[in-house]
Design a protein around this motif. Sequence first.
Motif, PDB file in Angstrom:
ATOM      1  N   ARG A1081       0.874  -1.110  -0.191  1.00  0.00           N
ATOM      2  CA  ARG A1081       0.127   0.116  -0.041  1.00  0.00           C
ATOM      3  C   ARG A1081       0.810   1.336  -0.152  1.00  0.00           C
ATOM      4  NH1 ARG A1081      -4.230   2.238   4.683  1.00  0.00           N
ATOM      5  NH2 ARG A1081      -5.643   2.899   3.505  1.00  0.00           N
ATOM      6  N   PRO A1082       1.576   1.628  -1.154  1.00  0.00           N
ATOM      7  CA  PRO A1082       2.648   2.506  -1.084  1.00  0.00           C
ATOM      8  C   PRO A1082       1.864   3.990  -1.016  1.00  0.00           C
ATOM      9  CG  PRO A1082       2.358   1.666  -3.219  1.00  0.00           C
ATOM     10  CD  PRO A1082       1.252   0.808  -2.398  1.00  0.00           C
ATOM     11  N   LYS A1086      -2.189   6.768  -3.643  1.00  0.00           N
ATOM     12  CA  LYS A1086      -3.335   7.080  -2.816  1.00  0.00           C
ATOM     13  C   LYS A1086      -4.261   6.101  -2.519  1.00  0.00           C
ATOM     14  CE  LYS A1086      -3.021  10.745  -6.768  1.00  0.00           C
ATOM     15  NZ  LYS A1086      -3.071  11.097  -8.162  1.00  0.00           N
ATOM     16  N   GLY A1087      -4.072   5.200  -1.637  1.00  0.00           N
ATOM     17  CA  GLY A1087      -4.813   4.407  -1.081  1.00  0.00           C
ATOM     18  C   GLY A1087      -4.991   3.122  -1.541  1.00  0.00           C
ATOM     19  N   PHE A1088      -4.531   2.891  -2.847  1.00  0.00           N
ATOM     20  CA  PHE A1088      -4.725   1.795  -3.715  1.00  0.00           C
ATOM     21  C   PHE A1088      -3.713   0.590  -3.120  1.00  0.00           C
ATOM     22  CE2 PHE A1088      -6.607   4.386  -6.679  1.00  0.00           C
ATOM     23  CZ  PHE A1088      -7.494   3.559  -7.444  1.00  0.00           C
ATOM     24  N   VAL A1089      -4.047  -0.488  -3.051  1.00  0.00           N
ATOM     25  CA  VAL A1089      -3.464  -1.450  -2.618  1.00  0.00           C
ATOM     26  C   VAL A1089      -3.032  -2.618  -3.674  1.00  0.00           C
ATOM     27  CG1 VAL A1089      -3.429  -3.635  -0.802  1.00  0.00           C
ATOM     28  CG2 VAL A1089      -4.562  -1.614  -0.325  1.00  0.00           C
ATOM     29  N   PHE A1090      -1.739  -3.113  -3.612  1.00  0.00           N
ATOM     30  CA  PHE A1090      -1.414  -4.232  -4.781  1.00  0.00           C
ATOM     31  C   PHE A1090      -1.088  -5.258  -4.331  1.00  0.00           C
ATOM     32  CE2 PHE A1090      -0.330   0.400  -5.952  1.00  0.00           C
ATOM     33  CZ  PHE A1090      -0.983   0.470  -7.127  1.00  0.00           C
ATOM     34  N   VAL A1104      -6.162  -3.174  -5.919  1.00  0.00           N
ATOM     35  CA  VAL A1104      -7.485  -3.139  -5.083  1.00  0.00           C
ATOM     36  C   VAL A1104      -7.645  -1.536  -4.637  1.00  0.00           C
ATOM     37  CG1 VAL A1104      -8.674  -3.741  -2.851  1.00  0.00           C
ATOM     38  CG2 VAL A1104      -6.973  -5.197  -4.005  1.00  0.00           C
ATOM     39  N   ASN A1105      -8.870  -0.948  -5.109  1.00  0.00           N
ATOM     40  CA  ASN A1105      -8.927   0.347  -4.908  1.00  0.00           C
ATOM     41  C   ASN A1105      -9.359   0.745  -3.307  1.00  0.00           C
ATOM     42  OD1 ASN A1105     -11.857   0.139  -4.547  1.00  0.00           O
ATOM     43  ND2 ASN A1105     -12.127   0.046  -6.801  1.00  0.00           N
ATOM     44  N   PRO A1106      -9.289   1.662  -2.965  1.00  0.00           N
ATOM     45  CA  PRO A1106      -9.535   1.869  -1.543  1.00  0.00           C
ATOM     46  C   PRO A1106     -10.849   1.522  -0.889  1.00  0.00           C
ATOM     47  CG  PRO A1106      -8.649   4.008  -2.549  1.00  0.00           C
ATOM     48  CD  PRO A1106      -8.821   3.278  -3.875  1.00  0.00           C
ATOM     49  N   ASP A1107     -12.097   1.754  -1.818  1.00  0.00           N
ATOM     50  CA  ASP A1107     -13.222   1.309  -1.539  1.00  0.00           C
ATOM     51  C   ASP A1107     -13.094  -0.384  -1.248  1.00  0.00           C
ATOM     52  OD1 ASP A1107     -14.210   3.892  -1.161  1.00  0.00           O
ATOM     53  OD2 ASP A1107     -15.018   3.806  -3.359  1.00  0.00           O
TER      54      ASP A1107
END
Lengths: 1158, 367
Positions: A1081-1082, A1086-1090, A1104-1107
Amino acid sequence: MSPPFFSDPDMYLELHTASAFSFLDGASLPATLIERAADLGYPAIALLDRDGLYGAPQFYRAAKAAGLKAIVGAELTIGPPDDPRASSSGGRAPSSGSRTPSADRRPPSSFSPPSAQRPAPALWTLPVLVQNAEGYRQLCRVITRAKLRSPKGECRLTLADLEGQAGGLVALVGREALRAERHGVGGLVDQLVGTFGRTNVWVELQRHLRRDEQGDLQALVDLASAFRVPVMASNGVRFASPEARPLYDVLTSIRLKTTLARAGRRLAVNAERYLKPPEVMARMFSDLPQALAGTEALAERLEFTLANLGYRFPDYPVPAGETQASFLRRLTQVGARDRYRPYHDRARAQIRRELDLIEKLDLAGYFLIVWDLVNFCRQQGILVQGRGSAANSAVCYALGITAVDPVGMELLFERFLSEERGEWPDIDLDLPSGDRRERVIQYVYERYGTLGAAMTANVISYRGRSAAREVGKVLALDTEEIDRLARLMSQFEFVDPEETIGRNLRESGLDPDDPRYAQFARLWREIQDLPRHLGQHSGGMVVCQGRLDEVVPLENASMPGRVVVQWDKDDCADLGIVKVDLLGLGMMAALEDALSIINTNDAGPKVDLAHLPPDDPAVYRMLQEADTVGVFQVESRAQMATLPRLRPEHFYDLVVEVAIIRPGPIVGNMVHPYLRRRRGQEPVTYPHPRLEPVLKRTLGVPLFQEQLLRMAMVVADFSGGEAEELRRAMGFKRSVRRMQQIETKLRAGMARNGITPEAADQIVQSITSFALYGFPESHAASFALIVYASAYLKAHYPAAFYTALLNNQPMGFYHPATLVKDAQRRGVRFAPVDVQVSGWDCAVQDDGAIRLGLRCVRGLREEAGRRIEAAPPGDVRAPSAERRAPPVNSPVPGAQRPVPTRFTSMDDLVARARLRQDEVRLLAEVGALVSLGGDRRSALWQAERAGRPAGPLLHEIGDQRRRSAVGARLSGATSHDEPTGAEHDDPRAPTADGRAPERAPSSQAPNAEDRAPERSPLPPMSLLERVKADYDGTGLTIGPHPMALVRASLAPMGVARAADLRRIRTGRRVRVAGAVITRQRPGTAKGFVFLSLEDETGISNIIVNPDTFAAFKRTIVDEPYLIVEGVLQDQTGAISIKADRVDALRYGGPEADSHDFH
Amino acid sequence: MAPGPEAGARAPADAPRDGAGARAALDRSSARAALDALRIERAVLERFDRWGVRTLGDVARLPRADVRARLGLAGLRIHQAACGEDATVLVPADAPRVFLERAELEWPIEGLEPLSFVLARLCDGLSTALERADRGAIAVTTTLRLVTRQVHVRTLHLPAPMRDARVLRTLVGLDLESHPPAAGIDVVEVEAEVAPGRITQGSLLEHSLPTPEDLATLVARLGALMGESRVGAPALVDTHDERAFAMAPFRATPPEAGSRTPGASVSVMPESPSPGASCLRRFRLPLATRVVVDRGTPVRVVPSSRGVPGGAVVACAGPWRSSGHWWTFDRSAWDRDEWDVEVSEGAVIRLSRHRATGQWAIEGILD
């Protein structure tokens, strides 16, 4: 003579201040203290941290910027004279019967302060101030001596230690001295007067509005009068302002390892120990004006600051008739002729220019010393490569310090060295991590002496999780609450702006309205960045001509044989102390090992890193396909996603690739424009026509620090040195003011050159993007060399490459399990750990397969593994069934011939390798004992007894039983109380790696009676059990991937394999499943998770988007296997899945490790 | 009869000792029962799991001698249990004796005085029972069933085992005096928790302490008179807060050598205060007062209570500042300045000023 400080009668300065660098005995950073002192109008201020000068450089730097004089001192911990930790130097204890030199001047009456009935404390502190350079040297030496003879984190002196070592120092006698009173405080003062001299002992008066201090104060005044020493006033400051007192109490509780509630009277009695306004101090000491006058008088005497440390870099011994400069010239010219073939004019001119500057700046010795280190590495066969800005220097290239040709690559020399900066250049050497780097470090110690060289420190500060734990503990929160709060405070790098403490508390099941949490959050914020303890920098070494312990105090590091200075690398650099970074790089060690394997095993031409074929098509093909697991720097998920889009074709593309996936270019929105321009989807433009030559190579997009420098030089007419100053200001997070000043200068320069405000904004934006994370081109080029070398070895010598990677774990982005699966997909074959064959390290066998080493077995001691490796082979025997039927996907044809065996039986193994029972069990479970006969469970059954030695009588009985059992088995009889082997051994059962059953027929053993294992009543392991045992015991399997075991049940659910994704159109909904090997989650995303999911065919990348992350947070964070549903995206070959649903996949598979970047 | 520790296994009792025979005899469902049924240590369970042994049947199939060789006696017991064997010797156990006296009243009792007669009868019986069993009561629980169907329960912990009927009755009565029932009483029960009887040896050379019975009675009487929370020994409190005060239960302990003060937990003043030292008589609750201040220093004290000295300030020392407990959310946090002032009415008093509110108080009088 300096003017008096107190020209104003209301003026005051503080001569006794401790910062947070007193490690839990001060609550404000040096810069905060200076800021407050400047606000109060102090002309000077003294920092006296506990047993060290840890905060002095920061204090000096801040004071210099604020126009204050930073006086140096320390609080020395004094122990009783008979303290064994304090008197190992042979300190002489003052005898009560003997008269000290000044005993005749002792006050006639028995001096008894009011607190005389209290028991004498074991330790007390003596504040000392540095008067001149001699005093500074003495203080550094005294602290060093005490530190080096004490365990890490402790320091004890006796007053005897100070005898003859106190020149240029001023001692302050205050309430602490009254507390000491071992021989009566009069005797103590008398001894101090004898040691420091009458003019260098001052009685220190403090008023903290404590009821118990008035008597002590009067006693001190009487003492001063009796001993005819002056008095001075101070406030014994522990924090900048009263508001910091709660934090000070928290730190005190942490230091005492207790809670606030239990700390009782050990906490501060009030908040008075702060930097007080002069008028307040004047009011408090209105009855003792001589004390305030004494402060002024003393301050005027203290002339020393850190402006002149007296540091000198060591001279390099040169041959007779040579100077350092001439010797360097000669070496450089010889080297340049070797490097540049032909030695062309551009190179000649550049080297001449550099040598002239080096000579002018008197830096030849420095280059020679670094060259000496590199030379040592070469002689020892240790791979070494300079990195960082040194790669901008043609002299470094010619001397063999770096491997990048700066002339050929048109690198900017000013980034490395400039006349304006007036500071030492910074040369970092990459070395193989581990023992080889340690050898180089020890060489430096040997060459310059224990007191002439030391590692730089690394100040460990309170950060998110550690701060949460410590604060939670002192507030006496429940363990469960502390765990939750600690997790909450740093779950991932990215901080969502909406992630308020309240929201986080609610999500973690804690009541946000509970005032304890608000208090916790406040203290947690305040403790951030406060130093916690001193560590050791990973590789920074400082060396000195003469004694380094006269420049900065030294102390023991945790690691035996290591000595560290009390300052970190930035402090050393700021104060002009030369540092050489000896950095351990796992990949360097791996490359060195791989080359050794290749050049030892391969009959073909020897491989030399310096002469690898350039632009090898196989290497670039592999890179373009992002087939880079294990390759240096470009193996991360983000790098792999960029490679197919960037499609590197030449070496410079690798330099760009290394630099582009960095926070600087990402935050500055430079990645996508560059990639689009590279693919021709966007025209190449420049912020200003004058910048075209600077940015042409990177298609108009600034990617490197050198470009930033050149941009400033071109658009604002900065000199090379000014441009470097700009870079440092931008990267210097501690000074916003400095950054603003230089930005103003930059804008003014651009305006002069007619650059429009819009273009100027764009340029400033480009430059500020690099503020903290910019990457120098030279550094990228050095790294790109290693990228190319590692990719070359992976492409052409995969077995040696993966073997070297496995032997140098932990390193890189992936766990060994992923490396093994990647290798297997490339056709590399593996053989399992086997006590009869394996060494400690993994090795490439004659047949080309990688034999896993005993180091892979988690929990096996290295010395035990080495004993197994060293066991002399006994007789030769036929291969076991395991070898006769090698793994399906890893055939090992060469293993068919008979092999020599090391051990005849498990008892033999245990006895000769001196294994513990748990180690035998481990070896049995991972199948390393299969070659002793039987399957894993049989070995385990036997192992359970192997660690229990029987006496000679029972041993004989055991032998007889074994012989009879073997005899019965050979004759086909069944033991009365043991189940038949047929019942347990299903010959059709596949093994963990798909091979035939692991039971070795005992008849094949040459000495069956010795070898025959006890018959096992245990059922053989199922395939899943074996895979789990592999993961549990070694963290990897050479058998089927765990996902292959559930593939049949996933197929009906429409779950695609990673390899299938290439055939699916972009935009289609897909479902994939796999073991989570990375979670990221760099902060820049902006909150995206890889996520990276691995299955038996490869790796799939999930976004994975923040929501979605918020909705499936616990599943994503906690579950080892996931099923992910989402939309497939194919961005020019970079395939990923945008997840909208994440479920756990639970099937009892092994718990694979994942790299989580929280 | 106490069940054997392995009874939970529920394996057939007739399972033969050796593994081969056991297989034949084991009931199928029992054999498939999970090992959890045996309440085995986690470490041993993990070992069985590594062996692939997961049911009672799996264990029973293993050769017992080999299991013992690997897991020791614990392994042997597990194997026996898995085979349904229980070798534990049965030992008859006495039911624990209850010392309980009960009286069901013909008509409800209102008030404590008539109850004392009932208590006397019950305590006599209890005392006799305790004496016969050579036991002393260490706690007495009195249960009163009330006419309202509520139950009023009081438990009294005694400082030492005792069985004197009169003492027990007095203590229970005093406790009920402090905590009377809310309604009339139907049923009275007195139950004693017991310990072996106390044997004491007096000393010719030392002062004898009051007996625990006497002391407990005295403390109970004081408690009934003052309220339980107001009886005890002062305890030292580790704080800078000079107002802080805490009490601990009073315990009589033998005097230490060299000390003439009975009750070691009681902090005492030094025998002879040093010359010039003064004592502070502190008001348990500081008295609010009005103070006239000139340039931060008190110049006149106007007490709000009668009998408290006040007047113009003749001499003044201070301020002494202390603060703490800032992390608490009850009212224990403090932050105040203190002055010792001599007032014109001839007394030396200690004043305090709450720094946040500016309120003044008289903390005490210095003698």
